[in-house]
Design a protein around this motif. Structure first.
Motif, PDB file in Angstrom:
ATOM      1  N   MET A   1       0.682  -1.196  -0.022  1.00  0.00           N
ATOM      2  CA  MET A   1      -0.031  -0.022   0.046  1.00  0.00           C
ATOM      3  C   MET A   1       0.851   1.210  -0.058  1.00  0.00           C
ATOM      4  O   MET A   1       1.702   1.242   0.725  1.00  0.00           O
ATOM      5  CB  MET A   1      -0.922  -0.050   1.175  1.00  0.00           C
ATOM      6  CG  MET A   1      -1.632   1.169   1.437  1.00  0.00           C
ATOM      7  SD  MET A   1      -2.628   1.813   0.082  1.00  0.00           S
ATOM      8  CE  MET A   1      -4.402   1.031   0.428  1.00  0.00           C
ATOM      9  N   ILE A   2       0.558   2.251  -1.021  1.00  0.00           N
ATOM     10  CA  ILE A   2       1.201   3.455  -0.959  1.00  0.00           C
ATOM     11  C   ILE A   2       0.396   4.596  -0.577  1.00  0.00           C
ATOM     12  O   ILE A   2      -0.969   4.590  -1.016  1.00  0.00           O
ATOM     13  CB  ILE A   2       1.772   3.482  -2.396  1.00  0.00           C
ATOM     14  CG1 ILE A   2       2.866   2.456  -2.734  1.00  0.00           C
ATOM     15  CG2 ILE A   2       2.421   4.990  -2.493  1.00  0.00           C
ATOM     16  CD1 ILE A   2       3.260   2.630  -4.374  1.00  0.00           C
ATOM     17  N   GLU A   3       0.784   5.510   0.425  1.00  0.00           N
ATOM     18  CA  GLU A   3       0.013   6.501   0.423  1.00  0.00           C
ATOM     19  C   GLU A   3       0.495   7.783   0.166  1.00  0.00           C
ATOM     20  O   GLU A   3       2.202   8.036  -0.146  1.00  0.00           O
ATOM     21  CB  GLU A   3       0.204   6.849   2.148  1.00  0.00           C
ATOM     22  CG  GLU A   3      -0.708   5.617   2.809  1.00  0.00           C
ATOM     23  CD  GLU A   3      -0.313   6.043   4.325  1.00  0.00           C
ATOM     24  OE1 GLU A   3      -1.562   5.707   5.073  1.00  0.00           O
ATOM     25  OE2 GLU A   3       0.759   5.822   4.901  1.00  0.00           O
ATOM     26  N   ARG A  24       4.630   7.703   0.737  1.00  0.00           N
ATOM     27  CA  ARG A  24       4.901   6.916   1.658  1.00  0.00           C
ATOM     28  C   ARG A  24       4.436   5.447   1.617  1.00  0.00           C
ATOM     29  O   ARG A  24       3.542   5.067   1.514  1.00  0.00           O
ATOM     30  CB  ARG A  24       4.722   7.469   3.185  1.00  0.00           C
ATOM     31  CG  ARG A  24       5.165   6.535   4.485  1.00  0.00           C
ATOM     32  CD  ARG A  24       4.686   7.153   5.502  1.00  0.00           C
ATOM     33  NE  ARG A  24       3.095   7.282   5.940  1.00  0.00           N
ATOM     34  CZ  ARG A  24       2.468   7.822   6.670  1.00  0.00           C
ATOM     35  NH1 ARG A  24       2.942   8.807   7.818  1.00  0.00           N
ATOM     36  NH2 ARG A  24       1.070   7.606   6.767  1.00  0.00           N
ATOM     37  N   SER A  25       5.531   4.370   1.918  1.00  0.00           N
ATOM     38  CA  SER A  25       5.311   3.266   1.621  1.00  0.00           C
ATOM     39  C   SER A  25       6.360   2.172   2.542  1.00  0.00           C
ATOM     40  O   SER A  25       7.332   2.160   2.309  1.00  0.00           O
ATOM     41  CB  SER A  25       5.452   2.599   0.244  1.00  0.00           C
ATOM     42  OG  SER A  25       5.021   1.284   0.245  1.00  0.00           O
ATOM     43  N   TYR A  29       9.965   7.039   2.201  1.00  0.00           N
ATOM     44  CA  TYR A  29       9.347   8.220   2.376  1.00  0.00           C
ATOM     45  C   TYR A  29      10.091   9.138   1.332  1.00  0.00           C
ATOM     46  O   TYR A  29      11.668   9.311   1.369  1.00  0.00           O
ATOM     47  CB  TYR A  29       9.771   8.690   3.712  1.00  0.00           C
ATOM     48  CG  TYR A  29       9.105   9.876   4.053  1.00  0.00           C
ATOM     49  CD1 TYR A  29       7.967  10.145   4.353  1.00  0.00           C
ATOM     50  CD2 TYR A  29       9.835  11.117   3.912  1.00  0.00           C
ATOM     51  CE1 TYR A  29       7.298  11.440   4.912  1.00  0.00           C
ATOM     52  CE2 TYR A  29       9.287  12.522   4.255  1.00  0.00           C
ATOM     53  CZ  TYR A  29       7.971  12.568   4.681  1.00  0.00           C
ATOM     54  OH  TYR A  29       7.512  13.877   4.780  1.00  0.00           O
ATOM     55  N   LEU A  56       5.546   7.015  -9.007  1.00  0.00           N
ATOM     56  CA  LEU A  56       5.403   5.704  -8.545  1.00  0.00           C
ATOM     57  C   LEU A  56       5.927   4.825  -9.732  1.00  0.00           C
ATOM     58  O   LEU A  56       5.870   5.069 -11.005  1.00  0.00           O
ATOM     59  CB  LEU A  56       4.003   5.268  -8.633  1.00  0.00           C
ATOM     60  CG  LEU A  56       3.283   5.905  -7.501  1.00  0.00           C
ATOM     61  CD1 LEU A  56       1.729   5.416  -7.300  1.00  0.00           C
ATOM     62  CD2 LEU A  56       3.901   5.819  -5.928  1.00  0.00           C
ATOM     63  N   GLN A  61      -0.274  -0.430  -8.778  1.00  0.00           N
ATOM     64  CA  GLN A  61      -0.099  -0.156  -7.288  1.00  0.00           C
ATOM     65  C   GLN A  61      -1.496   0.061  -6.531  1.00  0.00           C
ATOM     66  O   GLN A  61      -2.324   0.700  -7.382  1.00  0.00           O
ATOM     67  CB  GLN A  61       0.802   1.031  -6.851  1.00  0.00           C
ATOM     68  CG  GLN A  61       2.312   0.785  -7.558  1.00  0.00           C
ATOM     69  CD  GLN A  61       2.939  -0.665  -6.838  1.00  0.00           C
ATOM     70  OE1 GLN A  61       2.889  -0.553  -5.477  1.00  0.00           O
ATOM     71  NE2 GLN A  61       3.520  -1.441  -7.443  1.00  0.00           N
ATOM     72  N   VAL A  63      -2.903   2.636  -4.095  1.00  0.00           N
ATOM     73  CA  VAL A  63      -2.669   3.947  -3.812  1.00  0.00           C
ATOM     74  C   VAL A  63      -3.921   4.481  -3.067  1.00  0.00           C
ATOM     75  O   VAL A  63      -4.792   4.633  -3.522  1.00  0.00           O
ATOM     76  CB  VAL A  63      -2.273   4.731  -4.798  1.00  0.00           C
ATOM     77  CG1 VAL A  63      -1.704   6.127  -4.429  1.00  0.00           C
ATOM     78  CG2 VAL A  63      -1.122   4.225  -5.721  1.00  0.00           C
TER      79      VAL A  63
END
Length: 155
Positions: A1-3, A24-25, A29, A56, A61, A63
């Motif tokens: 999971m990518i934020e 962030r993942s 960072y 990315l 992904q 996201v």
């Protein structure tokens, strides 16, 4: 999971502005920001999302994008963007950025979460500082599409 955390800022609206993005993942960072000599807050809010997604490296992904922009979130979540696209963006602003967003968003599974701006959310506050600082730099980039459209009275 990518934020991805995002924010945009503009002084004058239109005026000088910038965006701030945090990716962030896990333990990874990264912060991104750029400033433009003449732009709008909405353009920078959307640019922050685009730049985060474009950063990315691998397609497909999952996201989660966090934004305090009702403009961006409502356009996507309430499907306004679909209507704008069907009507060729007639009377709508930021067509260039929305088309760019659509291209990069289709590469991933993106969901949006609205966060209240200036309410103490650490990443949102950091993105705000990045965006404001980017718009105050000396050598600001040229948002050529916006400047061309505004000189023709289209923005």
């Amino acid at each position: 999971m990518i934020e991805i955390f995002t924010d945009g800022a503009s002084s004058g609206n239109p005026g000088p502005g910038g965006y701030g993005t945090i990716l962030r993942s896990g333990q990874h960072y990264k912060e991104l920001s750029e400033g433009f000599r003449k732009t709008t807050n909405n353009r920078m809010e959307l640019m922050a999302v685009i730049k985060g997604l474009e950063a990315l490296k691998n397609p497909g992904q999952q996201v989660t994008v966090y934004s305090d922009s009702k403009y961006v979130i409502d356009a996507i979540e309430k499907r306004w963007l679909d209507g704008w696209l069907k009507k060729g963006f007639a009377g709508k602003k930021n067509k260039d950025l929305w088309l760019r967003y659509l291209q990069v968003a289709k590469l991933h599974q993106v969901r949006f979460v609205w966060v209240k701006g200036h309410a103490g959310h650490p990443e949102n506050e950091r993105c705000d500082r990045l965006a404001v600082a980017a718009g105050q730099q000396r050598d600001l980039k040229i948002d050529s599409v916006f400047e061309m459209e505004s000189s023709k009275g289209l923005s």
